[in-house]
Design an enzyme around this catalytic site. Structure first.
Site, PDB file in Angstrom:
ATOM      1  N   LYS A 140     -26.260 -42.500 -11.199  1.00  0.00           N
ATOM      2  CA  LYS A 140     -26.304 -43.431  -9.879  1.00  0.00           C
ATOM      3  C   LYS A 140     -27.112 -42.925  -8.877  1.00  0.00           C
ATOM      4  O   LYS A 140     -27.939 -43.882  -8.292  1.00  0.00           O
ATOM      5  CB  LYS A 140     -24.925 -43.466  -9.314  1.00  0.00           C
ATOM      6  N   GLU A 183     -20.260 -50.742  -2.401  1.00  0.00           N
ATOM      7  CA  GLU A 183     -18.775 -50.492  -3.023  1.00  0.00           C
ATOM      8  C   GLU A 183     -18.825 -49.079  -3.780  1.00  0.00           C
ATOM      9  O   GLU A 183     -19.892 -48.945  -4.494  1.00  0.00           O
ATOM     10  CB  GLU A 183     -18.576 -51.747  -3.885  1.00  0.00           C
ATOM     11  N   SER A 206     -24.152 -40.181 -19.009  1.00  0.00           N
ATOM     12  CA  SER A 206     -24.279 -40.724 -17.764  1.00  0.00           C
ATOM     13  C   SER A 206     -23.794 -39.758 -16.720  1.00  0.00           C
ATOM     14  O   SER A 206     -24.306 -39.970 -15.625  1.00  0.00           O
ATOM     15  CB  SER A 206     -23.717 -42.213 -17.811  1.00  0.00           C
TER      16      SER A 206
HETATM   17  C1  LIG Z   1     -20.734 -41.337 -14.781  1.00  0.00           C
HETATM   18  C2  LIG Z   1     -20.752 -42.862 -14.945  1.00  0.00           C
HETATM   19  N1  LIG Z   1     -20.903 -43.324 -15.997  1.00  0.00           N
HETATM   20  C3  LIG Z   1     -21.160 -44.711 -16.097  1.00  0.00           C
HETATM   21  C4  LIG Z   1     -20.485 -45.520 -15.131  1.00  0.00           C
HETATM   22  C5  LIG Z   1     -20.397 -47.038 -15.177  1.00  0.00           C
HETATM   23  O1  LIG Z   1     -21.602 -47.719 -14.635  1.00  0.00           O
HETATM   24  P1  LIG Z   1     -22.618 -48.481 -15.472  1.00  0.00           P
HETATM   25  O2  LIG Z   1     -22.130 -49.183 -16.625  1.00  0.00           O
HETATM   26  O3  LIG Z   1     -23.309 -49.245 -14.371  1.00  0.00           O
HETATM   27  O4  LIG Z   1     -23.428 -47.427 -15.988  1.00  0.00           O
HETATM   28  C6  LIG Z   1     -20.196 -44.723 -13.893  1.00  0.00           C
HETATM   29  C7  LIG Z   1     -19.814 -45.750 -12.597  1.00  0.00           C
HETATM   30  O5  LIG Z   1     -18.996 -45.231 -11.830  1.00  0.00           O
HETATM   31  C8  LIG Z   1     -20.248 -43.446 -13.830  1.00  0.00           C
HETATM   32  O6  LIG Z   1     -19.813 -43.043 -12.629  1.00  0.00           O
END
Ligand SMILES: Cc1ncc(COP(=O)(O)O)c(C=O)c1O
Lengths: 384, 270
Positions: free
Chosen positions: A82, A104, A363
Site C-alpha cells: 500500500k 478509506e 502483498s
Molecule cells: C496485504 C494486503 N494485500 C492485499 C490487499 C488487497 O488490496 P488490493 O487488491 O488492492 O491489492 C490489501 C488491502 O488492504 C492488503 O492489506
C-alpha cells in the site's frame, strides 16, 4: 495510458467531475516530470525499502511441485504494498497544493500507509473506516492516530469498507478545493484506477527484472490476491504483453470475478460488483479485511472479459493453510490477504507442470492478522 | 401530464415558482409515500422528486441515507415503485421526477427503465452520479420515450461546462447550492443567489436550486432568482420528527414563503 475502456469511467456527482479532470491533467504532466519521478523514486528507496527482494521459496517449491518465487512486498515500510501508492499520491497532493488528504480503509493497512505518507510529507490526514472495522481493528486505529491522522468511524450502510469509500467521496465533494482523496486500490473514477496501477507497477517492473536475472526467463504464471486488485495489477501490468498467465485470487465471500459479480456502477466506475437483481450492492464476507470489497478494479473486469487473466476464489480453510504453510516452510508469516494467493497455489499442488516458474505477490506481512488467525484456528472450522 | 419544463414554464408565466419536495419511495412505507404524493398534490405542489432507494447513496447526507436504508429494509424495489405510480396514474396530475442513482437504471437497462418509467407516468429522471459524458446513451433513450432529463451543475462547474450540461438537459438544470452532500448547511444564501444569477445568464432552460435549503427564508430568497427550489433533507427530518403531518406542515410553510416572495416581503421577483 489505456483510456476509454468500456469498464471504468467517471460516474460521479457533478461536484467531483471537474476536480477529476484536473487530477488527470496533473497526473499526466507529473507522470512525465523527471523531478517528480526522481523524488518518488528516492522515497521508495530510502524510506519504503525498495527494491523489495525477490525470494526463491525452495521448500514451498518442493511442496507445490514447481519453482515458486515470492515478491516480498511484505518487507515494505508499514508492511504491505500500500505504501507504493500512498507515497505517490501524497507527493502528488503536495505538488497540486492540497494540504489535506483523506483515505478509506478496511482493516487499516491503507489507512496506516496513508497516515504514514501524510506524516512524512506534512499533510493533514483523515481516514474513514467502517464502524465495524473500527471495533475489530482497534490497534490499527491507534496506530493511525499515533501517526497524526484523525480516524472517522462510519456508521452508515453496512459500516464496512464500501461505506467508508462512500463517506470519503462525500468528504471529498465538500472539501475538494483543499483535499486530495488517496484511494487505496485500482478502483474509483478515472483517473484513479490508472494512477494507482502506475504507482503499483513498480512491483511488476522490479520482479520481472529480478526474475530474468535469477532464472534467465519470464515467469509462466503470476499469482496475486485480489481485493480491489492493486497488488495484482501492479504485478501483472508490466508483463501484460509477455506470454505469462495471470491468476487473480479472491476470497470466498467476496468472489466478484470468480463467481457472482455482475457489471454495475459503484464508487464512480463501471466494473463487476456483487449485487442483487435491482442493482443494490450486497455486503461481502471475506476473512481477510483487505479482500472484503464487493467489486473489483475496472481493468480486472476487462482482463476477465478478454480472458487475459483468470480469477479463482479460495476458502477460509485454504487461506489458513496458506498462512500456516508459508510460516512453517519459509519462516514468513503472510498477511491473510496474501495467504489467499499461497492457498490457491497449495490447492493446485501437482497440477502445475514441473517446468512452471510461478511468481507470487506476497502483498503484505501477517503481524496484523495473528490474533484473528489464532481465534479462527481455535474455532477449528476456519470461519469467523 | 406535461413535461417538467412545461410545468415550470407554466408556473413562471403565472408569476410563480416551483417548490419541489423530495421524498424517498418506501420511507416510511410505499403506501405512505403514495399518500404523501396525493397530499402534496392537494396542497398545490406542481412537481415532486421521488427517490429510488439505493444501498450506497454517495451524494446524500445522513438524513437521506437513513431513509434509503430503511426503505430498502422494507423491501422496496424500482419495479414496486413504478407499479404503485402506474396504479395512481389517473389521480396524479403533478409532475413526477424520479431521482435514482445510476446502478438501478443500469441493471434494469436504460431502455427498459425509461420505458417503464414513462408507462408509470413519470415526467423526468435525475441521476446524480451520471454526468453527461457517461449519459450520452441515456440522453437519446430518454428523448425516444419523451422523458425529461435533468442534469446537475455544481458551484465548481466552469461556465462553459454549464452550457454543455444545459444542452443535453430537457427538464431543468439542477443547480447545487453547495459542494458536498444533501442536508449540509448553506452558509450564505445571498452568495448562492449571485452564483445562480450567473448560471441563468448562460442557459435558457429552467433552473432549479437544491441541496441544503432548509428554511423558509432560504427557500424564498433563492426562489426569487430561479424557477424553483428543491427541498429534501429538511422535509425528511420533519417526517422523522412529526410524521406525515410534520412533512406537510413544513411543506405548507415553505409554500407560504414562496407565495409571499411573489409580493414584496422578500423583495421583487426575478
Ligand atoms: C496485504 C494486503 N494485500 C492485499 C490487499 C488487497 O488490496 P488490493 O487488491 O488492492 O491489492 C490489501 C488491502 O488492504 C492488503 O492489506
Amino acid at each position: 495510458m489505456v483510456k476509454d475502456l468500456k469498464f471504468g469511467g467517471r460516474y460521479v456527482p457533478e461536484t467531483l467531475y471537474t476536480p477529476l479532470v484536473e487530477l488527470e491533467e496533473a497526473w499526466e504532466s507529473l507522470y512525465q516530470d523527471a523531478s517528480f519521478l526522481e523524488e518518488l523514486d528516492g522515497l521508495l528507496r530510502a524510506y519504503a525499502g525498495r527494491p523489495t527482494p525477490l525470494y526463491y521459496a525452495g521448500r514451498l517449491s518442493r511442496e507445490v511441485g514447481c519453482k515458486v518465487y515470492l515478491k516480498r512486498e511484505d518487507l515494505c515500510h508499514t508492511g504491505s504494498h500500500k505504501i507504493n501508492n500512498t507515497l505517490g499520491q501524497c507527493l502528488l497532493a503536495r505538488r497540486m497544493g492540497k494540504p489535506r488528504v483523506i483515505a478509506e480503509t478496511g482493516a487499516g493497512q491503507h489507512g496506516v500507509a496513508t497516515a504514514t505518507a501524510a506524516a512524512l510529507l506534512g499533510l493533514e490526514c483523515v481516514v474513514y473506516m467502517g464502524a465495524e472495522d473500527v471495533s475489530r481493528q482497534a490497534l490499527n486505529v491507534f496506530r493511525m492516530e499515533l501517526l497524526g491522522a484523525r480516524v472517522v468511524s462510519v456508521e452508515s450502510g453496512s459500516q464496512t469498507l464500501k461505506d467508508a469509500i462512500n463517506e470519503a467521496l462525500r468528504d471529498w465533494a465538500a472539501n475538494v478545493d483543499t483535499t486530495h482523496y488517496v484511494i487505496g486500490s485500482v478502483v474509483g473514477p478515472h483517473p484513479f484506477p490508472s494512477m494507482v496501477r502506475d504507482f503499483q507497477s513498480v512491483i511488476g517492473r522490479e520482479a520481472r527484472e529480478q526474475l530474468l536475472e535469477a532464472q534467465g526467463r519470464l515467469p509462466t504464471h503470476c499469482v496475486a490476491c485480489v481485493g480491489g486488485g492493486s497488488n495484482a495489477l501492479g504485478l501483472f501490468y508490466p508483463m501484460e504483453s509477455d506470454p505469462v498467465e495471470f491468476i487473480g485470487v479472491e476470497a470466498q465471500g467476496a468472489e466478484t470475478l470468480s463467481l457472482r459479480g455482475e457489471p454495475g456502477v459503484l464508487h464512480g466506475f463501471l466494473a463487476h460488483f456483487i449485487q442483487d437483481p435491482w442493482g443494490q450492492i450486497i455486503p461481502t464476507d471475506a476473512i481477510a479485511a483487505g479482500l472484503d470489497y464487493p467489486g473489483v478494479g475496472p481493468q480486472h473486469s476487462q482482463y476477465r472479459e478478454t480472458g487475459r487473466a483468470r480469477y479463482f476464489w479460495v476458502s477460509p480453510q485454504e487461506a489458513l493453510e496458506g498462512f500456516a504453510t508459508l510460516a512453517q516452510l519459509e519462516g514468513i508469516i503472510p498477511a491473510l490477504e496474501s495467504a489467499h494467493a499461497i492457498g490457491w497455489l497449495l490447492a493446485h499442488r501437482g497440477d502445475l507442470d514441473p517446468s512452471s516458474l510461478v511468481l507470487v505477490s506476497l502483498s503484505g506481512r501477517g503481524d496484523k492478522d495473528v490474533n484473528l488467525v489464532k481465534g479462527l484456528l481455535e474455532e477449528g472450522d476456519g470461519r469467523g | 401530464m406535461g413535461g417538467v419544463r412545461e410545468v415550470l414554464e407554466g408556473l413562471k408565466a403565472r408569476g410563480g415558482k416551483a417548490l419541489i419536495p423530495y421524498l424517498v419511495a418506501g420511507y416510511p412505507s410505499l403506501d405512505e409515500s403514495m399518500e404523501l404524493l396525493l397530499a402534496l398534490q392537494d396542497r398545490g405542489a406542481a412537481a415532486v422528486e421521488v427517490g429510488i432507494p439505493f444501498s450506497d447513496p454517495m451524494a446524500d447526507g445522513p438524513t437521506i441515507q437513513k431513509a434509503h436504508s430503511l426503505a430498502l429494509e422494507g423491501g422496496v424495489t424500482p419495479e414496486a415503485l413504478l407499479k404503485a405510480l402506474e396504479f395512481l396514474k389517473g389521480d396524479l396530475t403533478l409532475s413526477i421526477i424520479l431521482m435514482t442513482y445510476y446502478n438501478p437504471v443500469f441493471r434494469m437497462g436504460e431502455e427498459v427503465f425509461a420505458q417503464r418509467a414513462r408507462e408509470a407516468g413519470v415526467a423526468g429522471v435525475i441521476i446524480p452520479d451520471l454526468p453527461p459524458e457517461e449519459g450520452q446513451n441515456w440522453v437519446s433513450v430518454a428523448l425516444e420515450v419523451n422523458l425529461d432529463t435533468v442534469f446537475l451543475a455544481a458551484p465548481n462547474t466552469p461556465l462553459e461546462r454549464v452550457e454543455t450540461i444545459a444542452s443535453v438537459t430537457t427538464g431543468f438544470l439542477y443547480y447545487l447550492a453547495l459542494k458536498g452532500v444533501t442536508g449540509s448547511a448553506i452558509k450564505d444564501a445571498q452568495e448562492v443567489a449571485q452564483r445562480v444569477a450567473r448560471i441563468r445568464d448562460v442557459v435558457d432552460i429552467p433552473v432549479c436550486v437544491g441541496f441544503g435549503i432548509s428554511t423558509a427564508l432560504e427557500a424564498a430568497l433563492l426562489a426569487r432568482g430561479c424557477d424553483g427550489v428543491i427541498v429534501g433533507s429538511a422535509l425528511l427530518k420533519a417526517l422523522d420528527e412529526g410524521g406525515m403531518k410534520g412533512f406537510l406542515g413544513l411543506f405548507g410553510e415553505l409554500m407560504g414563503a414562496l407565495e409571499e416572495g411573489k409580493g414584496n416581503k422578500w423583495g421583487k421577483t426575478a
